[in-house]
Design a protein around this motif. Structure first.
Motif: not given
Length: 98
Positions: A1-9, A80-95
């Protein structure tokens, strides 16, 4: 699973909550202000172990926009953004952690 975090700790506990929830097959992608959490700072120990396992990515454009390229924890993988898309495709599910 891919987890995206958009806020600073420094702003929210999103990264800490994410790390406490993920399993051994999950990866984390830091985006927007989340890339600040990829820098060597007081909170860097939270992601250092995962980065050493090759499980932490950061969006390169966001890293560069915030001027933190030279301050990243070792082994953070930049994508980069292409790598971002690749990660989404590779992991199928994202949170998204906001």
């Amino acid at each position: 699973m891919l987890h995206t975090v958009n806020k600073s700790s420094f702003e929210r506990n999103s990264l800490k909550s994410c790390i406490n929830t993920i399993d051994d097959t999950s990866v984390i992608l830091l985006i927007e202000d989340g890339v600040i959490s990829a820098t060597k700072n007081i909170n860097s120990s939270m992601i250092a172990n995962l980065a050493n396992q090759g499980r932490v990515y950061a969006l390169q454009g966001d890293v560069e926009a915030r001027g933190v390229s030279s301050k990243l924890v070792d082994n953070i993988k930049l994508v980069n953004y292409t790598g971002f898309v690749d990660l989404v495709v590779e992991h199928g599910t994202s949170v998204s952690w906001v």
